[in-house]
Design a protein around this motif. Structure first.
Motif, PDB file in Angstrom:
ATOM      1  N   PRO A 222       0.723  -1.702  -0.144  1.00  0.00           N
ATOM      2  CA  PRO A 222       0.067   0.196   0.316  1.00  0.00           C
ATOM      3  C   PRO A 222       0.882   1.242   0.013  1.00  0.00           C
ATOM      4  O   PRO A 222       1.662   0.722   0.640  1.00  0.00           O
ATOM      5  CB  PRO A 222      -0.984  -0.019   1.205  1.00  0.00           C
ATOM      6  CG  PRO A 222      -0.284  -1.148   2.481  1.00  0.00           C
ATOM      7  CD  PRO A 222       1.026  -2.141   1.753  1.00  0.00           C
ATOM      8  N   THR A 223       0.287   2.659  -1.022  1.00  0.00           N
ATOM      9  CA  THR A 223       1.032   3.586  -0.689  1.00  0.00           C
ATOM     10  C   THR A 223      -0.046   4.939   0.047  1.00  0.00           C
ATOM     11  O   THR A 223       0.455   5.475   0.139  1.00  0.00           O
ATOM     12  CB  THR A 223       1.411   4.106  -2.381  1.00  0.00           C
ATOM     13  OG1 THR A 223       0.266   3.742  -3.257  1.00  0.00           O
ATOM     14  CG2 THR A 223       2.611   3.065  -2.851  1.00  0.00           C
ATOM     15  N   LEU A 224      -1.007   4.409  -0.070  1.00  0.00           N
ATOM     16  CA  LEU A 224      -2.526   5.210   0.587  1.00  0.00           C
ATOM     17  C   LEU A 224      -2.278   5.115   1.801  1.00  0.00           C
ATOM     18  O   LEU A 224      -2.208   6.370   2.502  1.00  0.00           O
ATOM     19  CB  LEU A 224      -3.570   5.246  -0.481  1.00  0.00           C
ATOM     20  CG  LEU A 224      -4.364   6.101  -0.467  1.00  0.00           C
ATOM     21  CD1 LEU A 224      -3.681   7.705  -0.646  1.00  0.00           C
ATOM     22  CD2 LEU A 224      -6.173   5.871  -0.878  1.00  0.00           C
ATOM     23  N   LEU A 225      -2.790   3.783   2.333  1.00  0.00           N
ATOM     24  CA  LEU A 225      -3.326   3.772   3.518  1.00  0.00           C
ATOM     25  C   LEU A 225      -2.088   2.312   4.043  1.00  0.00           C
ATOM     26  O   LEU A 225      -2.325   1.558   4.025  1.00  0.00           O
ATOM     27  CB  LEU A 225      -4.449   2.961   3.679  1.00  0.00           C
ATOM     28  CG  LEU A 225      -4.961   2.528   4.434  1.00  0.00           C
ATOM     29  CD1 LEU A 225      -5.416   3.827   6.140  1.00  0.00           C
ATOM     30  CD2 LEU A 225      -6.525   2.093   4.509  1.00  0.00           C
ATOM     31  N   ARG A 226      -1.405   3.325   4.978  1.00  0.00           N
ATOM     32  CA  ARG A 226       0.014   2.997   5.105  1.00  0.00           C
ATOM     33  C   ARG A 226      -0.274   2.485   6.660  1.00  0.00           C
ATOM     34  O   ARG A 226      -0.415   2.705   7.972  1.00  0.00           O
ATOM     35  CB  ARG A 226       1.173   3.927   5.028  1.00  0.00           C
ATOM     36  CG  ARG A 226       1.293   4.036   3.819  1.00  0.00           C
ATOM     37  CD  ARG A 226       2.344   5.130   2.822  1.00  0.00           C
ATOM     38  NE  ARG A 226       3.774   4.421   3.540  1.00  0.00           N
ATOM     39  CZ  ARG A 226       5.069   5.276   2.989  1.00  0.00           C
ATOM     40  NH1 ARG A 226       4.552   5.723   2.698  1.00  0.00           N
ATOM     41  NH2 ARG A 226       5.426   4.381   3.637  1.00  0.00           N
ATOM     42  N   THR A 227       0.688   2.214   7.172  1.00  0.00           N
ATOM     43  CA  THR A 227       1.187   0.651   7.790  1.00  0.00           C
ATOM     44  C   THR A 227       2.078   1.575   9.389  1.00  0.00           C
ATOM     45  O   THR A 227       3.512   1.650   9.454  1.00  0.00           O
ATOM     46  CB  THR A 227       1.336  -0.408   9.200  1.00  0.00           C
ATOM     47  OG1 THR A 227       0.116  -0.899   7.655  1.00  0.00           O
ATOM     48  CG2 THR A 227       1.486  -0.876  10.146  1.00  0.00           C
ATOM     49  N   GLU A 228       1.780   2.062  10.380  1.00  0.00           N
ATOM     50  CA  GLU A 228       2.787   2.802  11.222  1.00  0.00           C
ATOM     51  C   GLU A 228       3.321   1.215  12.128  1.00  0.00           C
ATOM     52  O   GLU A 228       2.772   1.473  13.363  1.00  0.00           O
ATOM     53  CB  GLU A 228       3.029   4.178  11.944  1.00  0.00           C
ATOM     54  CG  GLU A 228       4.021   4.106  12.801  1.00  0.00           C
ATOM     55  CD  GLU A 228       4.953   4.721  12.263  1.00  0.00           C
ATOM     56  OE1 GLU A 228       6.575   4.904  12.522  1.00  0.00           O
ATOM     57  OE2 GLU A 228       5.433   4.877  11.024  1.00  0.00           O
ATOM     58  N   ARG A 229       4.284   0.506  11.691  1.00  0.00           N
ATOM     59  CA  ARG A 229       4.898  -0.541  12.780  1.00  0.00           C
ATOM     60  C   ARG A 229       4.816  -0.409  14.714  1.00  0.00           C
ATOM     61  O   ARG A 229       4.755   0.528  14.974  1.00  0.00           O
ATOM     62  CB  ARG A 229       6.005  -0.918  12.721  1.00  0.00           C
ATOM     63  CG  ARG A 229       6.012  -2.817  13.392  1.00  0.00           C
ATOM     64  CD  ARG A 229       7.331  -3.116  12.645  1.00  0.00           C
ATOM     65  NE  ARG A 229       6.823  -3.637  10.958  1.00  0.00           N
ATOM     66  CZ  ARG A 229       6.825  -4.801  10.832  1.00  0.00           C
ATOM     67  NH1 ARG A 229       5.792  -5.811  11.211  1.00  0.00           N
ATOM     68  NH2 ARG A 229       6.489  -5.225   9.122  1.00  0.00           N
ATOM     69  N   GLY A 230       3.346  -0.885  15.241  1.00  0.00           N
ATOM     70  CA  GLY A 230       3.850  -1.455  16.833  1.00  0.00           C
ATOM     71  C   GLY A 230       2.678   0.151  17.074  1.00  0.00           C
ATOM     72  O   GLY A 230       2.446   0.246  17.975  1.00  0.00           O
ATOM     73  N   ALA A 231       2.712   1.166  16.221  1.00  0.00           N
ATOM     74  CA  ALA A 231       1.349   2.463  16.558  1.00  0.00           C
ATOM     75  C   ALA A 231      -0.184   2.402  16.060  1.00  0.00           C
ATOM     76  O   ALA A 231      -0.990   2.765  16.488  1.00  0.00           O
ATOM     77  CB  ALA A 231       2.345   3.356  16.030  1.00  0.00           C
ATOM     78  N   GLY A 232      -0.359   1.863  14.945  1.00  0.00           N
ATOM     79  CA  GLY A 232      -1.361   2.270  13.958  1.00  0.00           C
ATOM     80  C   GLY A 232      -1.586   2.725  12.736  1.00  0.00           C
ATOM     81  O   GLY A 232      -0.139   1.909  11.363  1.00  0.00           O
ATOM     82  N   TYR A 233      -1.704   2.885  12.241  1.00  0.00           N
ATOM     83  CA  TYR A 233      -2.429   3.489  10.840  1.00  0.00           C
ATOM     84  C   TYR A 233      -2.540   4.898  10.650  1.00  0.00           C
ATOM     85  O   TYR A 233      -3.035   4.954  10.991  1.00  0.00           O
ATOM     86  CB  TYR A 233      -3.098   2.904   9.845  1.00  0.00           C
ATOM     87  CG  TYR A 233      -3.358   0.918  10.386  1.00  0.00           C
ATOM     88  CD1 TYR A 233      -4.047   0.614  10.889  1.00  0.00           C
ATOM     89  CD2 TYR A 233      -2.846   0.417   9.019  1.00  0.00           C
ATOM     90  CE1 TYR A 233      -4.481  -1.243  11.752  1.00  0.00           C
ATOM     91  CE2 TYR A 233      -2.727  -1.213   9.247  1.00  0.00           C
ATOM     92  CZ  TYR A 233      -3.758  -2.081  10.570  1.00  0.00           C
ATOM     93  OH  TYR A 233      -2.919  -2.954  10.629  1.00  0.00           O
ATOM     94  N   PHE A 234      -2.145   5.372   8.959  1.00  0.00           N
ATOM     95  CA  PHE A 234      -2.345   6.521   8.565  1.00  0.00           C
ATOM     96  C   PHE A 234      -2.486   6.776   7.324  1.00  0.00           C
ATOM     97  O   PHE A 234      -2.436   5.335   6.742  1.00  0.00           O
ATOM     98  CB  PHE A 234      -1.340   7.195   9.256  1.00  0.00           C
ATOM     99  CG  PHE A 234      -0.391   7.553   8.693  1.00  0.00           C
ATOM    100  CD1 PHE A 234       0.580   7.966   7.139  1.00  0.00           C
ATOM    101  CD2 PHE A 234       0.770   6.739   9.290  1.00  0.00           C
ATOM    102  CE1 PHE A 234       2.025   7.820   6.640  1.00  0.00           C
ATOM    103  CE2 PHE A 234       2.251   6.646   8.060  1.00  0.00           C
ATOM    104  CZ  PHE A 234       2.180   6.819   7.267  1.00  0.00           C
ATOM    105  N   LEU A 235      -3.098   7.644   6.810  1.00  0.00           N
ATOM    106  CA  LEU A 235      -3.395   7.970   5.630  1.00  0.00           C
ATOM    107  C   LEU A 235      -2.624   8.863   5.062  1.00  0.00           C
ATOM    108  O   LEU A 235      -2.584  10.054   5.129  1.00  0.00           O
ATOM    109  CB  LEU A 235      -4.617   8.319   5.485  1.00  0.00           C
ATOM    110  CG  LEU A 235      -5.191   8.131   3.931  1.00  0.00           C
ATOM    111  CD1 LEU A 235      -6.285   7.020   3.286  1.00  0.00           C
ATOM    112  CD2 LEU A 235      -6.660   9.097   3.509  1.00  0.00           C
TER     113      LEU A 235
END
Length: 244
Positions: A222-235
């Motif tokens: 994914p390049t739009l809805l991305r993962t921040e490992r150990g923290a959550g997600y961001f757009l």
């Protein structure tokens, strides 16, 4: 924040040597920073000036750093990066739940701090929005060529086709669009989408996967809805809010 001006930074840490080291390092990279050694000094500084970002040590001697983060998130538009000596995922989630844009644990490298600051400021600049006119509410969001109409609940793809969304997917997407550039934890996403029928937090990962299948050209990368490992997600895209 203007792209032609140096960002205004406030460093809040009760460790004098650490505070001075950060200020001098930022100055060496063309960034002027003020500093505060405790919560009272920080509160006074924020009242006196407008800052683009604050580096906030959560372990202050006089005021709980968490309380300051909550207060500033509610009252100001500045970005917040929390700093702590603890290195547990629960503490990271707590920092992000407070409204922080990022979270750094001690010990850290000065280069890492600068890189994270620049990333947060870049997202804040990309997603800066015009103040809302009283009485108006968002009617649509435009992002990465997509358009989400909040009244009709219809999602239009960049090629013009309509993409159907379940209620959970719609609610999830709205959470990201209304929090531009913000990393959002699983717990917050679960609460916002009312996904309480599932008793395990991995339920939100399933919803994210389904939404990625509709938004991403390659859901596995994914390049739009991305993962921040150990923290959550961001757009990770510029978002425009249409008011009505």
């Amino acid at each position: 924040m203007s792209t032609t001006q140096s960002p205004k930074i406030l460093v809040v840490d009760d460790d004098h040597s650490m505070r001075q080291l950060l200020v001098e390092y930022l100055a060496g990279h063309g960034i002027n920073a003020d500093s505060a050694g405790d919560g009272a000094e920080a509160v006074a500084a924020v009242k006196d000036k407008t800052y683009d970002l604050v580096l906030l040590d959560l372990g202050l001697p006089d005021i709980d750093g968490a309380d300051l983060a909550r207060r500033w998130r509610a009252e100001t538009a500045m970005s917040i990066i929390c700093i702590t000596g603890r290195n547990e995922e629960a503490d990271m989630v707590m920092g992000l739940e407070l409204g922080a844009d990022d979270y750094i644990t001690k010990p850290f490298s000065l280069r890492e701090v600068l890189a994270r600051m620049r990333a947060v400021l870049r997202r804040a600049g990309q997603n800066a929005q015009t103040p809302v006119t009283r009485g108006k509410h968002p009617r649509a969001y435009q992002f990465g060529g997509w358009n989400l109409n909040l009244n009709t609940r219809r999602l239009a793809a960049p090629d013009g086709r309509n993409v159907s969304l379940t209620n959970a997917e719609f609610n999830l997407l709205v959470v990201f669009l209304s929090s531009p550039g913000r990393i959002i934890s699983r717990e917050k996403l679960l609460e916002s989408t009312r996904a309480f029928d599932d008793i395990y937090d991995r339920a939100i990962d399933v919803q994210i996967l389904r939404l990625r299948r509709k938004l991403e050209a390659d859901p596995k990368n994914p390049t739009l809805l991305r993962t921040e490992r150990g923290a959550g997600y961001f757009l990770d895209t510029e978002i425009e809010t249409l008011w009505g």
